[in-house]
Design a protein around this motif. Structure first.
Motif, PDB file in Angstrom:
ATOM      1  N   PHE A   1       0.845  -1.198   0.000  1.00 33.51           N
ATOM      2  CA  PHE A   1       0.000   0.000   0.000  1.00 33.51           C
ATOM      3  C   PHE A   1       0.878   1.245   0.000  1.00 33.51           C
ATOM      4  CE2 PHE A   1      -2.582   3.401   1.692  1.00 33.51           C
ATOM      5  CZ  PHE A   1      -3.796   3.194   1.069  1.00 33.51           C
ATOM      6  N   PRO A   2       0.500   2.237  -0.868  1.00 31.27           N
ATOM      7  CA  PRO A   2      -0.584   2.193  -1.866  1.00 31.27           C
ATOM      8  C   PRO A   2      -0.239   1.284  -3.041  1.00 31.27           C
ATOM      9  CG  PRO A   2       0.647   4.221  -2.062  1.00 31.27           C
ATOM     10  CD  PRO A   2       1.215   3.510  -0.874  1.00 31.27           C
ATOM     11  N   ALA A   3      -1.124   1.243  -4.019  1.00 28.11           N
ATOM     12  CA  ALA A   3      -0.944   0.351  -5.160  1.00 28.11           C
ATOM     13  C   ALA A   3       0.426   0.553  -5.792  1.00 28.11           C
ATOM     14  CB  ALA A   3      -2.041   0.604  -6.203  1.00 28.11           C
ATOM     15  N   GLY A   4       1.137  -0.553  -6.022  1.00 27.11           N
ATOM     16  CA  GLY A   4       2.468  -0.492  -6.604  1.00 27.11           C
ATOM     17  C   GLY A   4       3.580  -0.501  -5.592  1.00 27.11           C
ATOM     18  N   ALA A   5       3.260  -0.396  -4.307  1.00 32.32           N
ATOM     19  CA  ALA A   5       4.285  -0.417  -3.253  1.00 32.32           C
ATOM     20  C   ALA A   5       4.799  -1.835  -3.069  1.00 32.32           C
ATOM     21  CB  ALA A   5       3.706   0.100  -1.950  1.00 32.32           C
ATOM     22  N   PRO A   6       6.030  -1.998  -2.596  1.00 30.65           N
ATOM     23  CA  PRO A   6       6.555  -3.346  -2.342  1.00 30.65           C
ATOM     24  C   PRO A   6       5.707  -4.074  -1.307  1.00 30.65           C
ATOM     25  CG  PRO A   6       7.957  -1.658  -1.352  1.00 30.65           C
ATOM     26  CD  PRO A   6       7.005  -0.940  -2.245  1.00 30.65           C
ATOM     27  N   GLU A   7       5.625  -5.383  -1.436  1.00 32.49           N
ATOM     28  CA  GLU A   7       4.782  -6.170  -0.533  1.00 32.49           C
ATOM     29  C   GLU A   7       5.330  -6.223   0.885  1.00 32.49           C
ATOM     30  OE1 GLU A   7       1.816  -7.426  -0.837  1.00 32.49           O
ATOM     31  OE2 GLU A   7       1.660  -6.598  -2.853  1.00 32.49           O
ATOM     32  N   GLY A   8       6.643  -6.164   1.021  1.00 31.34           N
ATOM     33  CA  GLY A   8       7.240  -6.201   2.352  1.00 31.34           C
ATOM     34  C   GLY A   8       7.590  -4.815   2.845  1.00 31.34           C
ATOM     35  N   ALA A   9       8.560  -4.779   3.743  1.00 27.09           N
ATOM     36  CA  ALA A   9       9.035  -3.499   4.260  1.00 27.09           C
ATOM     37  C   ALA A   9       9.860  -2.780   3.199  1.00 27.09           C
ATOM     38  CB  ALA A   9       9.883  -3.730   5.507  1.00 27.09           C
TER      39      ALA A   9
END
Length: 216
Positions: free
Chosen positions: A106-114
């Motif tokens: 989050f938001p869209a396109g952000a990496p899934e992890g930290a």
């Protein structure tokens, strides 16, 4: 501004902050309150709402700090309690103005992890969060002495239980529930603040308001 209105700002701060968070949590596309911390709402389209939420809530706490000084000073905690509540508000304002780094999808396109690295504004965001947290914990310790002197056993216990509960909630070793635990910690701290403001604004707070001491 009258003292009663300044104290009312301390009552309003929590409901304002949590209501705005809840509305966003239910309406922002892609935001999952079980996965995404409150701070991520400051990013992406509509992020200005959460930024404003941090800033307005911080301003309410600073107003409360002014009212608190009027009713407690001079006397035990009459200097440091208002200063610490003001720092609590300033910390929230800093956390709002300087947004966190994107992550957890989050938001869209952000990496899934930290995020791979922390930006300068992400670092300042964390400084604001730490300032707000530490100052609230410290104010509980400062107020404990005044409540003891006023013979307010219930409030003295609250000054010990509330921060301990906040620490346990925040430090609980379960990464998957972190975002919801942060919300619960927010409820605890704002609940304590609102109850304090309501007590001092009422006739029941007379004994607390009139405890004097040679040192603040």
């Amino acid at each position: 501004m009258t003292t009663s209105r300044l104290l009312a700002a301390g009552i309003a701060a929590g409901p304002v902050f949590l209501t705005v968070w809840l509305v966003q949590a239910l309406t922002r596309d892609g935001f999952d309150p079980t996965r995404h911390p409150i701070s991520l709402l400051g990013l992406g389209p509509g992020g200005w709402v959460q930024i404003a939420n941090f800033v307005v809530t911080g301003a309410l706490l600073i107003g409360f700090a002014v009212g608190l000084r009027r009713v407690l000073h001079p006397g035990r905690a009459g200097t440091w309690a208002p200063v610490l509540f003001a720092l609590n508000g300033i910390g929230l304002i800093v956390a709002g103005v300087f947004v966190t780094d994107a992550g957890a999808g989050f938001p869209a396109g952000a990496p899934e992890g930290a995020p791979e690295s922390i930006s300068w504004h992400g670092l300042l965001h964390e400084v604001g969060f730490v300032t707000a947290s530490v100052s609230w914990l410290a104010v509980c310790v400062v107020l404990l002495r005044r409540f003891r002197a006023a013979g307010r056993r219930g409030w003295a216990v609250a000054c010990v239980v509330a921060p301990l509960l906040w620490i346990v909630v925040g430090a609980w070793p379960d990464a998957d529930s972190l975002s919801l635990r942060l919300v619960l910690g927010t409820v605890i701290s704002f609940g304590f603040t609102a109850a304090l403001a309501a007590t001092l604004a009422s006739a029941q707070g007379f004994a607390i308001r009139n405890v004097s001491a040679s040192t603040p």
